[in-house]
Write a protein that holds these residues in place. Structure first.
Motif: not given
Length: 425
Positions: A224-240
């Motif tokens: 999943a990705v959660a942006p906070i600006s036009r280029k900045a974001f959080y992203v989850s790494n699900y597994l190995s």
């Protein structure tokens, strides 16, 4: 345990040790001196091994006790179908709409190509890079009021598109007469490596204009990705990592191993891990005021709430909220969150049960349950168009998108009460 083991070894030792007086005559002094220390060394080694095993078991039980207690309810639940008579299939031509996000009058959908997904889709452990499919998943815009679905045209990009997570960020409005523009963020599992692709989109248009692909060694198995600006974001790494063997990833899932994390990519182009040691970090959602980041930890069945710090690091803001299913994507609603996910683990992937729930004030209530996993087959998202109280449900291997009405707490639907709020365990 060490004392008992020592007694056992003494009581069951060979007669040459228990009754040395009687048997010493058969051994020379040299032989006896060489044999006794070696046997004592073996006994000591066994004791140390038993102690080490016991210590590991105690440590595992201590760190995973909540999961062990909840294993039966989470992995082998008894499900009863609820409220599906109020739902309908929105568009039967769509397939694999793993993520949906609502912004204004539109819902944006990241959907799959069934042929491509059968050959290459890392989240489902399909790693056939030699597949001859063109790998062209698609992005759609659905206008809720007019009920029209439009496939968005991609400009400036022609590579693999194997889509997963999706989110949008609205550009600051400086001129009220100009149509708003969104940055559309998608997780793209390309055969050359998984990245987060960013597009610009003028609301109401049928076009997406490619901006960039963000690829980084720390973006290993993005979900999943959660942006906070036009280029900045959080992203989850699900597994190995992406080079892990399928059996390693299966173990990640089955044992709820802490091999997952959350990564932050900044406006300056740097990428770093901001939360690690997670068990299947999945859906992400940033609060409207930007203060909080919510994360669905799928393998533990928990929702985590993090306080965002000025440097974008994350601090746990409250004890996790435990659910009775495996939460996937998260979507904001005015008083909390909407979440969907599998209601049980099914090894062959057929008939995966689904639960759609509302979360508010640290409590969760189940609005919809598909115990047979037919209408909502392994759903992963419940996105809500709040003005019309319409819930759009999709999943990575679902046929079509399902539309259901939002159910208020205590409402009577289909002859059943729509779920009492469940307290945090």
């Amino acid at each position: 345990m060490a004392t008992r083991a020592r007694v056992w070894f003494n009581r069951h030792a060979p007669h040459s040790l228990l009754f040395g007086q009687q048997k010493q005559s058969t051994l020379s002094a040299v032989e006896h001196a060489a044999t006794k220390p070696s046997r004592m060394t073996l006994a000591t080694s066994c004791l140390k091994l038993l102690a080490a095993v016991a210590a590991v078991l105690v440590a595992l039980a201590a760190t995973n006790w909540p999961m062990l207690v909840r294993k039966k309810d989470l992995w082998m639940p008894t499900r009863i179908t609820r409220n599906l008579d109020k739902c309908s299939v929105l568009d039967t031509s769509l397939f694999g709409c793993e993520d949906i996000v609502v912004h204004g009058d539109y819902a944006y959908l990241a959907c799959g190509d069934p042929v491509a997904r059968d050959g290459w889709y890392p989240p489902a452990l399909k790693f056939n890079k030699t597949t001859d499919t063109t790998m062209k998943d698609a992005l759609y815009a659905y206008h809720v009021e007019t009920k029209t679905m439009t496939r968005l045209a991609i400009h400036g990009y022609s590579g693999d598109m194997t889509l997963h997570g999706l989110n949008v960020f609205m550009h600051p409005i400086t001129d009220a007469s100009v149509t708003p523009t969104l940055s559309v963020f998608v997780v793209n599992h390309k055969r050359t490596g998984s990245c987060v692709d960013i597009y610009d989109h003028v609301v109401g248009s049928t076009d997406l204009h490619f901006v960039e692909s963000v690829c980084d060694p720390l973006i290993r198995t993005p979900n999943a990705v959660a942006p906070i600006s036009r280029k900045a974001f959080y992203v989850s790494n699900y597994l190995s990592g992406p080079e892990a063997e399928p059996k390693t990833i299966v173990l990640d899932m089955m044992l709820a191993r802490r091999t997952s994390d959350i990564v932050f990519h900044g406006d300056d182009g740097t990428t770093r891990i901001v939360r690690q040691g997670l068990r299947g970090a999945n859906g992400l959602a940033v609060s409207d005021d930007g203060m909080m980041l919510y994360m669905a930890e799928s393998m533990s069945g928990e929702i985590h709430a993090y306080l965002r710090n000025p440097d974008h690091s994350l601090d746990l803001a409250a004890p996790p909220l435990w659910l009775s299913f495996f939460p996937d994507n998260l979507r904001l609603v005015p008083d909390g969150l909407a979440v969907a996910g599998p209601g049980a683990f099914v090894a062959d992937g057929s008939g995966v049960p689904t639960v759609v729930a509302a979360i508010a004030q640290g409590k969760a209530r189940e609005m919809y349950v598909d115990a047979d996993g037919i209408l909502m087959h392994g759903a992963s998202v419940a996105a809500v168009h709040w003005p019309s109280r319409t819930v759009l449900v999709g999943g990575p291997v679902m046929k079509g998108v399902v539309a259901c009405p939002w159910i208020e707490e205590g409402a009577e639907v289909g002859g059943e009460t729509a779920g009492e709020a469940k307290e945090e365990l």
